[in-house]
Every structure is written in C-alpha cells, then in structure tokens.
Design an enzyme around this catalytic site. Structure first.
Site, short mmCIF file in Angstrom:
data_model
loop_
_atom_site.label_atom_id
_atom_site.label_comp_id
_atom_site.label_asym_id
_atom_site.label_seq_id
_atom_site.Cartn_x
_atom_site.Cartn_y
_atom_site.Cartn_z
N SER A 52 0.83 -1.21 0.00
CA SER A 52 0.00 0.00 0.00
C SER A 52 0.86 1.25 0.00
CB SER A 52 -0.90 0.01 1.24
OG SER A 52 -1.49 1.27 1.43
N TYR A 68 -0.97 -0.17 10.62
CA TYR A 68 -1.36 -0.82 9.35
C TYR A 68 -0.27 -0.62 8.30
CZ TYR A 68 -3.30 -1.22 4.70
OH TYR A 68 -3.46 -1.54 3.37
N LYS A 102 2.45 -3.37 6.32
CA LYS A 102 2.67 -3.51 4.87
C LYS A 102 4.17 -3.40 4.55
CE LYS A 102 -1.41 -4.34 3.38
NZ LYS A 102 -1.70 -5.69 2.80
C1 WQD Z 1 -9.34 9.95 0.86
C2 WQD Z 1 -9.53 11.44 1.13
C3 WQD Z 1 -9.91 11.98 3.43
C4 WQD Z 1 -13.83 10.15 3.88
C5 WQD Z 1 -6.97 4.85 2.88
C6 WQD Z 1 -5.95 4.02 3.54
C7 WQD Z 1 -5.03 3.40 2.51
C8 WQD Z 1 -5.82 2.66 1.46
C9 WQD Z 1 -6.90 3.55 0.87
C10 WQD Z 1 -5.64 0.34 2.04
C11 WQD Z 1 -8.81 11.89 2.39
C12 WQD Z 1 -11.11 12.35 2.57
C13 WQD Z 1 -12.61 10.56 3.36
C14 WQD Z 1 -14.83 11.11 4.19
C15 WQD Z 1 -13.36 12.85 3.41
N1 WQD Z 1 -6.36 1.47 1.99
N2 WQD Z 1 -12.40 11.89 3.13
N3 WQD Z 1 -14.56 12.44 3.93
O1 WQD Z 1 -7.17 7.80 3.76
O2 WQD Z 1 -6.27 8.28 1.41
O3 WQD Z 1 -6.35 5.92 2.22
O4 WQD Z 1 -7.69 4.07 1.96
O5 WQD Z 1 -4.58 0.09 1.57
O6 WQD Z 1 -4.19 2.52 3.18
O7 WQD Z 1 -5.17 4.88 4.34
O8 WQD Z 1 -8.47 7.09 1.67
O9 WQD Z 1 -10.80 7.31 0.98
O10 WQD Z 1 -10.27 7.31 3.48
O11 WQD Z 1 -9.66 9.29 2.10
O12 WQD Z 1 -13.14 14.05 3.20
O13 WQD Z 1 -15.95 10.79 4.68
O14 WQD Z 1 -10.90 11.70 1.34
O15 WQD Z 1 -9.67 12.98 4.40
O16 WQD Z 1 -8.28 13.17 2.17
P1 WQD Z 1 -7.03 7.38 2.33
P2 WQD Z 1 -9.88 7.70 2.09
#
Ligand code: WQD
Length: 333
Positions: A124, A148, A152
């Site tokens: 990841s 997490y 990885k």
């Molecule tokens: C994306 C953006 C949030 C929800 C995670 C894991 C990563 C991978 C993918 C496994 C961020 C914003 C989110 C919401 C928002 N998983 N957001 N409102 O955090 O980049 O990555 O998922 O491998 O390991 O860390 O993905 O989709 O949670 O967030 O504004 O209700 O959307 O702050 O900027 P992230 P995400």
C-alpha cells in the site's frame, strides 16, 4: 496449475480473480470472509467458472494452508488477505501485527516449502506516510504513520528476505487509492460494516443511505483546500497483478512497484465528478481534518510502466461510473 489468491473474495482480490481468469489462469480462492460477503462468491463464479474452488479459512493457519497446497497444484500466490483499517490498527496494533504479519510468514513458509516460484504481495502507498512530497517513487523514503502501514512495509521486507533465502521471487505492489468496480456491476467494494473511505461514503449519500458527506479539511495547500489523492480504477489494479505474475523474475529476487495513475485529485473534485456521473448533487459539509490524514499523495509509476508494461487506462469518470453502477445495485437488493 493454479494461482492461489488469499482474500480473493474481497474488493481488490475478487477483481484480480476476474482478471486472472480473463488472462487464462486457473485460480483457487482462500478467504475467511471477515471482510468479504459470501454472496461475492456466486458473482465471482458467474464471471469466471461455476466450479472455481473457494476455501474458507485463515491465510495464516498452517493447517489450512497445508490442505490448500495438498488439494491443488499451486504455481503462484497473490496475497491480499489482511486487516486494512488505518484507524483500527491504531487502536489494535498487536492484533494487526499478529494477523497481517502472521499470515505473511505462514504463507511464505508454506509456499517456499512447496516450491512455489512466484508470490505477489498486496502492499500500500501508506508505507510512504507524509515524509515525501509527491509524486513518490519506489525509492522515496518509507515512513509509515500507522501500525497498518508498518505491517505492509514489514511484510515487504519479510518477503524480500524469504525470497533471497529461497528459490521464490516476490513482487510487492503499492496501491494508491482503489476506486471503481467490475464493468458488469456484479462485483465491487462491499465491505463488512461501515466504510471509512471517501468514494464508498459518497455512494452511500447518493443512494440515500447517508445524509451528507463530511469533507475532512478545507485548509490544505491544494487548489481548493481539500486533500489530494491518486485514485486508480480497481480493474487497472487487478490487471497490474496479472502483469506482475507475467513478468520474468529471477529466482531469489524481489521487486516493488507503485500502482497508481500518476495524477492527484482533491476531495471536492471527486465530489464534482461524482455528481456529474450520478446526475445529482451530493450534499456535503466542511469538517475538521481527520487525524492521520496527509495533504497530498500521488504516484510516480514509471517503473511499473517500463518493467511490467503496465499503466492505468481508466479515467476518473469511468472509476466513478463503475463504482456507482455497483453501489446502486447493492442498494436495490
Ligand atoms: C481519501 C480522502 C480523506 C472520507 C486509505 C488508507 C489506505 C488505502 C486507501 C488500504 C482523504 C477524505 C474521506 C470522508 C473525506 N487502503 N475523506 N470524507 O485515507 O487516502 O487511504 O484508503 O490500503 O491505506 O489509508 O483514503 O478514501 O479514506 O480518504 O473528506 O468521509 O478523502 O480525508 O483526504 P485514504 P480515504
């Protein structure tokens, strides 16, 4: 001969099973269904073969692994099975280290013991943390900021050491932000419990299962103040695993690749694109930054292009259209 896909009933796993089938490979799925719906198996079989073998069990259980390797002729392994919530890993670090690293060690030992020559590991982009300004290459500093992410990075290193001491070769794939679904709409992101990720939550709002989206942070140094990520279609990711298995590797070697699009999109840009695809506006409200979030992340994918012949082909509109196609079918059932 078959490819063993652990976590093969899960989001990226099920799409990789479909892509492996389309590439002419036989597949055996091992899944404990802790984060995958059993109904996914019927959908996966309808996209591949009705008798696709599915074994229910823990990828870290040596007895389960013995039964799988005794019962099937396995010539390669793709290892997805892992717990993957950043937030949960902070509250249960030992559970994450035990589960995610235990399965890596047991699976590698079983594969090496059986003379399996190839293993692809689901890593990841969280291994990079916020230490490097994007675009990040595979040689950028890796400073995970959650247990997490640590599991990885440690998984990559454990497998690289195991490969060097055996005849197996290992490819670790660092995904950025997977989005989208199979064009059939039969498989997609269907997590057990409440999703934490942006696009599944947007789809819940669109389907009337959530009042509005909270935008976590509007004060980042980006074009519109919201955080920026490299969103990549899950089918592109799946095809990246096929390319990794097809790539020539010398025994006892290991290699790491970024799988992304090479470009970044902000939360508000995702919201705008989703509204276009869905045909209606998505209610949202600005909220505080989410602890642990980084401002911007996107990949440099030059190495995967040059060495695997892989590039992401599907654009953001396709990602969101395919994600919505699956999500609204889920809502109607
Ligand atoms: C994306 C953006 C949030 C929800 C995670 C894991 C990563 C991978 C993918 C496994 C961020 C914003 C989110 C919401 C928002 N998983 N957001 N409102 O955090 O980049 O990555 O998922 O491998 O390991 O860390 O993905 O989709 O949670 O967030 O504004 O209700 O959307 O702050 O900027 P992230 P995400």
């Amino acid at each position: 001969m078959a490819t063993l896909v652990t976590g093969g009933a899960g989001y990226i796993g099920s799409h990789t099973v479909a892509a492996l089938h389309d590439a002419g490979r036989d597949v055996v799925i091992l899944d404990d269904f802790s984060n995958a719906a059993r109904r996914a198996v019927d959908s996966i079989r309808s996209l591949t073969r009705s008798d696709l073998p599915v074994v229910e069990g823990d990828a870290g259980d040596l007895e389960v692994l013995d039964a799988v390797f005794d019962g099937h002729r396995i010539d390669s392994v793709v290892h997805f099975a892992a717990r993957k919530s950043v937030a949960e890993s902070v509250s249960d670090p030992l559970g994450y280290y035990r589960s995610n690293l235990g399965s890596v060690i047991s699976l590698a030992a079983a594969a090496i013991d059986r003379g399996v020559p190839r293993l692809v590991f689901s890593s990841s982009a969280t291994v990079y943390g916020s230490a490097s300004a994007p675009p990040v290459t595979e040689d950028s500093p890796t400073v995970p900021e959650s247990p997490y992410g640590e599991t990885k990075l440690m998984g990559e290193r454990i497998l690289a050491d195991a490969a060097a001491a055996s005849e197996m070769s290992v490819t670790s794939l660092r995904y950025f932000n997977p989005v989208g679904a199979h064009p059939s709409g039969l498989i997609g992101e269907d997590p057990s419990g409440e999703p934490a990720n942006l696009v599944p939550r947007i789809m819940q709002v669109a389907a009337g299962r959530r009042d509005r989206l909270e935008v976590f942070g509007a004060d980042y140094s980006t074009v519109d103040g919201t955080a920026l990520r490299d969103y990549v279609h899950v089918m592109d990711l799946a095809e990246g695993h096929v390319a990794a298995l097809d790539a020539a590797m010398t025994p006892a070697s290991s290699r790491v690749y970024n799988l992304g699009t090479g470009s970044g999109t902000t939360v508000l840009q995702i919201l705008g694109a989703a509204s276009e695809v869905i045909g209606s506006s998505i209610p949202y409200e600005m909220a505080e930054r989410r602890p642990g979030d980084i401002e911007a992340s996107w990949a440099d994918c030059t190495r995967a292009r040059d060495e695997l012949g892989w590039q992401a082909r599907r654009d953001l509109a396709q990602m969101l259209a395919d994600h919505w196609n699956f999500a609204r079918q889920q809502s109607s059932c």
